[in-house]
Design a protein around this motif. Structure first.
Motif, PDB file in Angstrom:
ATOM      1  N   ALA A  11       0.834  -1.196   0.000  1.00  9.81           N
ATOM      2  CA  ALA A  11       0.000   0.000   0.000  1.00  9.81           C
ATOM      3  C   ALA A  11       0.873   1.250   0.000  1.00  9.81           C
ATOM      4  CB  ALA A  11      -0.913  -0.009   1.223  1.00  9.81           C
ATOM      5  N   MET A  12       1.942   1.191   0.792  1.00 11.17           N
ATOM      6  CA  MET A  12       2.866   2.334   0.907  1.00 11.17           C
ATOM      7  C   MET A  12       3.454   2.667  -0.461  1.00 11.17           C
ATOM      8  SD  MET A  12       4.669   4.370   2.882  1.00 11.17           S
ATOM      9  CE  MET A  12       5.366   3.948   4.442  1.00 11.17           C
ATOM     10  N   THR A  13       3.912   1.610  -1.145  1.00  9.89           N
ATOM     11  CA  THR A  13       4.532   1.826  -2.455  1.00  9.89           C
ATOM     12  C   THR A  13       3.530   2.484  -3.405  1.00  9.89           C
ATOM     13  OG1 THR A  13       5.623  -0.242  -2.027  1.00  9.89           O
ATOM     14  CG2 THR A  13       5.857   0.629  -4.251  1.00  9.89           C
ATOM     15  N   THR A  14       2.311   1.915  -3.448  1.00 13.33           N
ATOM     16  CA  THR A  14       1.309   2.459  -4.358  1.00 13.33           C
ATOM     17  C   THR A  14       0.985   3.904  -3.998  1.00 13.33           C
ATOM     18  OG1 THR A  14       0.383   0.259  -4.392  1.00 13.33           O
ATOM     19  CG2 THR A  14      -0.959   1.980  -5.347  1.00 13.33           C
ATOM     20  N   PHE A  15       0.846   4.129  -2.691  1.00 15.85           N
ATOM     21  CA  PHE A  15       0.464   5.458  -2.232  1.00 15.85           C
ATOM     22  C   PHE A  15       1.533   6.492  -2.602  1.00 15.85           C
ATOM     23  CE2 PHE A  15      -0.230   8.679   1.099  1.00 15.85           C
ATOM     24  CZ  PHE A  15      -1.535   8.979   0.778  1.00 15.85           C
ATOM     25  N   MET A  16       2.801   6.111  -2.355  1.00 15.65           N
ATOM     26  CA  MET A  16       3.899   7.025  -2.669  1.00 15.65           C
ATOM     27  C   MET A  16       3.947   7.285  -4.175  1.00 15.65           C
ATOM     28  SD  MET A  16       4.795   7.712   0.230  1.00 15.65           S
ATOM     29  CE  MET A  16       6.028   8.907  -0.107  1.00 15.65           C
ATOM     30  N   ASN A  17       3.623   6.244  -4.908  1.00 12.90           N
ATOM     31  CA  ASN A  17       3.621   6.365  -6.354  1.00 12.90           C
ATOM     32  C   ASN A  17       2.565   7.380  -6.816  1.00 12.90           C
ATOM     33  OD1 ASN A  17       4.426   5.718  -8.888  1.00 12.90           O
ATOM     34  ND2 ASN A  17       2.907   4.087  -9.121  1.00 12.90           N
ATOM     35  N   ILE A  18       1.379   7.246  -6.242  1.00 12.46           N
ATOM     36  CA  ILE A  18       0.296   8.183  -6.597  1.00 12.46           C
ATOM     37  C   ILE A  18       0.723   9.614  -6.264  1.00 12.46           C
ATOM     38  CG2 ILE A  18      -2.034   8.949  -5.961  1.00 12.46           C
ATOM     39  CD1 ILE A  18      -2.764   6.060  -5.473  1.00 12.46           C
ATOM     40  N   LEU A  19       1.275   9.758  -5.065  1.00  9.78           N
ATOM     41  CA  LEU A  19       1.675  11.086  -4.608  1.00  9.78           C
ATOM     42  C   LEU A  19       2.768  11.658  -5.513  1.00  9.78           C
ATOM     43  CD1 LEU A  19       0.507  12.585  -2.254  1.00  9.78           C
ATOM     44  CD2 LEU A  19       2.472  11.929  -0.875  1.00  9.78           C
ATOM     45  N   GLY A  20       3.715  10.788  -5.863  1.00  6.92           N
ATOM     46  CA  GLY A  20       4.822  11.214  -6.727  1.00  6.92           C
ATOM     47  C   GLY A  20       4.302  11.696  -8.068  1.00  6.92           C
ATOM     48  N   LEU A  21       3.361  10.927  -8.625  1.00  7.77           N
ATOM     49  CA  LEU A  21       2.814  11.303  -9.934  1.00  7.77           C
ATOM     50  C   LEU A  21       2.039  12.617  -9.843  1.00  7.77           C
ATOM     51  CD1 LEU A  21       1.514   7.823 -11.153  1.00  7.77           C
ATOM     52  CD2 LEU A  21       3.420   9.120 -12.095  1.00  7.77           C
ATOM     53  N   ALA A  22       1.275  12.741  -8.755  1.00 12.56           N
ATOM     54  CA  ALA A  22       0.485  13.964  -8.576  1.00 12.56           C
ATOM     55  C   ALA A  22       1.411  15.170  -8.435  1.00 12.56           C
ATOM     56  CB  ALA A  22      -0.415  13.831  -7.352  1.00 12.56           C
ATOM     57  N   LYS A  23       2.494  14.998  -7.673  1.00  6.90           N
ATOM     58  CA  LYS A  23       3.430  16.117  -7.471  1.00  6.90           C
ATOM     59  C   LYS A  23       4.058  16.533  -8.790  1.00  6.90           C
ATOM     60  CE  LYS A  23       5.057  15.542  -2.743  1.00  6.90           C
ATOM     61  NZ  LYS A  23       6.236  15.345  -1.925  1.00  6.90           N
TER      62      LYS A  23
END
Ligand code: GTP
Length: 677
Positions: free
Chosen positions: A383-395
């Protein structure tokens, strides 16, 4: 009394089973019958003749339907084999070995509910105006009695087991609801000597509601009929009565709407025994354009057996002075059976390649959709990996649109071209500041304010010494006229930023609906925090402006610089009425000096308010995107949203169904190819 019409899918085959089942379909497209013909369902009915017209079922409440489904599974009443029926003379003598596997394949596809997937199956659909003899034709073909309603009541006969079962099934499906149930009852007749056929028997067309049928019974029936006869894969068996003018038949009108040149339509003319006059002329004239031809029949009348009925029919067409003139290729139930079997085999073979293509297309598109769904997460680290990924893409998206002015991700959404929109907003803010600051001197008030303040601040002291308090008093008054503008600007820009931020975040967490509301909330809170910081900063800016006066701007400095030209252009002042100043001779010079200084300083203040606002905004956005975007949503990532879970299940089921169907079709195509070779 039965108040409903059902329609049947009737499968007749050369084995001697007869089973009855009905299944509830839930989707609109899934309204063609479900066929149950597995060994375990092959239960035997003792069929005896009975009278009851299949009617359209009323729609019961959903829970009733579901309960009914379960009960109906139990309705395959077992009993001894009906050997008497077994001994009946065959209607169609040719062996159906070639047709049988094809039909089995199509029935298996039907049973797999492939129509739910929008894939049409080749079907023979029976239509006809009410009481023209549809049921009788099907009975003659199947050699069994179908239940029917007669003058509003059921007349039991000695083959009542089967009829009762159908009645029960109809009641079970129909319940006491008032709507029309677009839900077929499936009847599988497996009996020696009957043609191998699958047909969908639709309710008879009626214009006048009877027995408490809904007022719009005609519309409801027409809708169902249309649905079944419209697909190109359907062949239409149009049942007409010899006693009527074919051109006036409602069923002909309907089939002509979907099959203009009649290439999919075959007509069976019933009651030839009753109305032989003019029949030959009618079928020869072919006024209603029937591409697949006519077959005239005489069905069973009263209590005679099916064998007797066939013999009678034969006699009629052999010896009747009018009927005998009709070509033998156009008369009798056996001919009708032969034609139908042939038509059925042709359409199945013709449709199979298309079905394969459609199945393959559907599988690919479902697979694609399934792959697009988010992975199910089972651990915090996943979940952490996916979440960080989403955040990274959004940023990264935010950096592009907010800071770098790259809008390739939103080429057509002007609202998301943020750097340009910021520039627009800043320009508008700047113009507003300017326009709010313009003073109107047309009514002769030039310098009056300055003079008034100067006079009020006079004190005992050196002459011509401009007190700073005067300047600050005037400055504060001016500030008041525009001090709301930066606050409005801050509110407007942060509202806009919130929309952009949420839109970007939503886009990147689109696949995780469980995150959407918390992300939206977090974005809102973050923006609210940043907006508050900006408001505090703006308050300071405004207060500083009111309380202090300073600039090192050269424009201002040149007022005291004697080396610079002595003339300056002060655009802001415009045309001035000065007559009234003549009564204030003493302070005019001072007031004018004050005015010039204030005007020059004021333009510097305005510029400062715009410039520093721009810097503050960009700085806040930088900090927001690069440092402050941290949301809390990890636990939520582990729960799959019900919508996604449901979509995943639907796609998986659909793929399973299609794969199964693909096997069925592949097998039959293999068989056909092997036979040809
Ligand atoms: N004499 C004679 N009567 C027939 C023939 N076919 C049907 N009938 C009679 O016509 C009446 C209506 O026949 P059905 O088979 O119930 O007609 P239907 O089209 O199924 O009726 P709905 O489903 O209610 O529209 C019955 O009384 C049948 O016995 C035929 O070929 N000859």
């Amino acid at each position: 009394m039965l108040n409903h019409l059902v329609f049947y899918t009737i499968r007749m085959s050369t084995e001697y089973y007869l089973s009855l089942t009905s299944m509830q379909t839930t989707q609109r497209n899934n309204n063609i019958s479900n066929m149950v013909n597995g060994k375990e369902n092959r239960n035997v009915f003792k069929s005896k003749s009975s009278l009851f017209t299949p009617n359209l079922a009323y729609l019961p409440p959903r829970d009733e339907i579901e309960a009914c489904e379960q009960r109906l599974t139990l309705l395959n009443i077992s009993g001894e084999q009906n050997n008497r029926e077994n001994d009946a003379a065959p209607i169609i003598s040719s062996h159906n070995d070639k047709v049988h596997p094809l039909l089995d394949a199509v029935d298996r596809l039907r049973h797999l509910k492939i129509m739910q997937e929008g894939i049409q199956l080749p079907t023979i659909v029976v239509v006809g105006d009410q009481s023209y003899g549809k049921s009788s034709v099907l009975e003659s073909l199947a050699g069994i009695s179908l239940p029917r309603e007669f003058n509003g009541k059921i007349i039991p006969t000695d083959e009542s087991h089967m009829a009762d079962a159908i009645v029960m099934a109809t009641n079970e499906i129909a319940g006491k609801g008032k709507g029309i149930l677009n839900n077929p009852l499936t009847l599988i007749v497996k009996k020696k000597g009957v043609p191998d056929l699958t047909m969908v028997d639709l309710p008879g067309i009626t214009r006048v509601p009877v027995h408490g049928q809904p007022e719009d019974i005609y519309e409801q029936i027409s809708k169902i009929i249309k649905e079944f006869i419209t697909p190109e894969e359907s062949k239409i068996l149009n049942v007409l009565s010899a006693s009527v003018d074919f051109t006036t038949c409602e069923s002909i009108r309907m089939s002509q709407q979907v099959d203009k040149i009649g290439e999919r339509t075959l007509v069976v003319v019933t009651k030839a025994d009753k109305s032989p006059e003019g029949l030959l002329e009618k079928v020869i004239a072919d006024d209603v354009n029937i591409g697949l031809g006519y077959v005239c029949v005489s069905n069973r009348i009263g209590d005679e057996s099916y064998e007797q009925a066939r013999a009678e029919e034969n006699k009629f067409f052999e010896s009747h002075h009018l009927l005998s003139k009709i070509s033998k290729s156009m008369v009798g139930i056996p001919i009708l059976a032969q034609k139908l079997v042939q038509i059925q085999a042709t359409i199945i073979v013709k449709c199979l390649p298309d079905i394969v293509q459609k199945i393959n297309d559907k599988i690919s598109s479902n697979m694609e959709d399934l792959n697009k769904l988010p992975q199910i997460m089972t651990s915090i680290s996943e979940a952490m990996t996916t979440f960080m990924n989403i955040l990274g893409l959004a940023k990264e998206s935010l950096r592009k649109i907010l800071l770098r002015g790259e809008f390739d991700e939103y080429p057509d959404e002007m609202e998301m071209h943020c750097t340009a929109r910021f520039a627009d907003m800043l320009n508008q803010y700047s113009s507003e500041l300017q326009s709010k600051s313009v003073e109107n001197y047309s009514n002769g008030n030039f310098l009056l304010e300055e003079i008034r303040v100067l006079e009020e601040t006079k004190a005992i002291g050196l002459p011509n010494f401009l007190p700073r308090a005067v300047f600050l008093t005037l400055l504060q008054k001016k500030m008041k006229t525009i001090s709301f503008a930066p606050f409005e600007f801050v509110e407007k820009t942060w509202n806009y930023l919130e929309k952009v931020l949420i839109s970007v975040l939503m886009r990147h967490s689109d696949n995780y609906p469980q995150l959407l509301s918390s992300t939206r909330r977090a974005a809102h809170n973050l923006v609210a925090k940043k907006e508050k910081q900006s408001v505090d900063w703006v308050s300071d800016l405004v207060e500083m402006g009111k309380l202090t006066d300073y600039t090192c701007n050269p424009e201002y400095a040149l007022l005291n610089d004697h080396s610079k030209p002595s003339k300056v252009q002060i655009d802001e002042l415009g045309e001035i009425e000065v007559g009234q100043l003549r009564s204030h001779v003493g302070v005019v010079q001072e007031a004018f000096d004050m005015k010039i200084r204030m005007t020059t300083y004021w333009s510097i203040v305005l510029r400062r308010w715009v410039d520093s606002m721009a810097l503050n905004l960009l700085f806040s956005i930088q900090k927001l995107v690069n440092k402050e975007m941290e949301f809390d949503g990890l636990e939520k990532m582990l729960e799959e949203s019900p919508n996604v879970a449901e979509k995943r299940k639907r796609l998986e089921n659909s793929i399973k169904l299609l794969m199964g169907s693909k096997d069925v079709v592949a097998n039959i195509i293999d068989k056909i190819t092997t036979n040809v070779n």
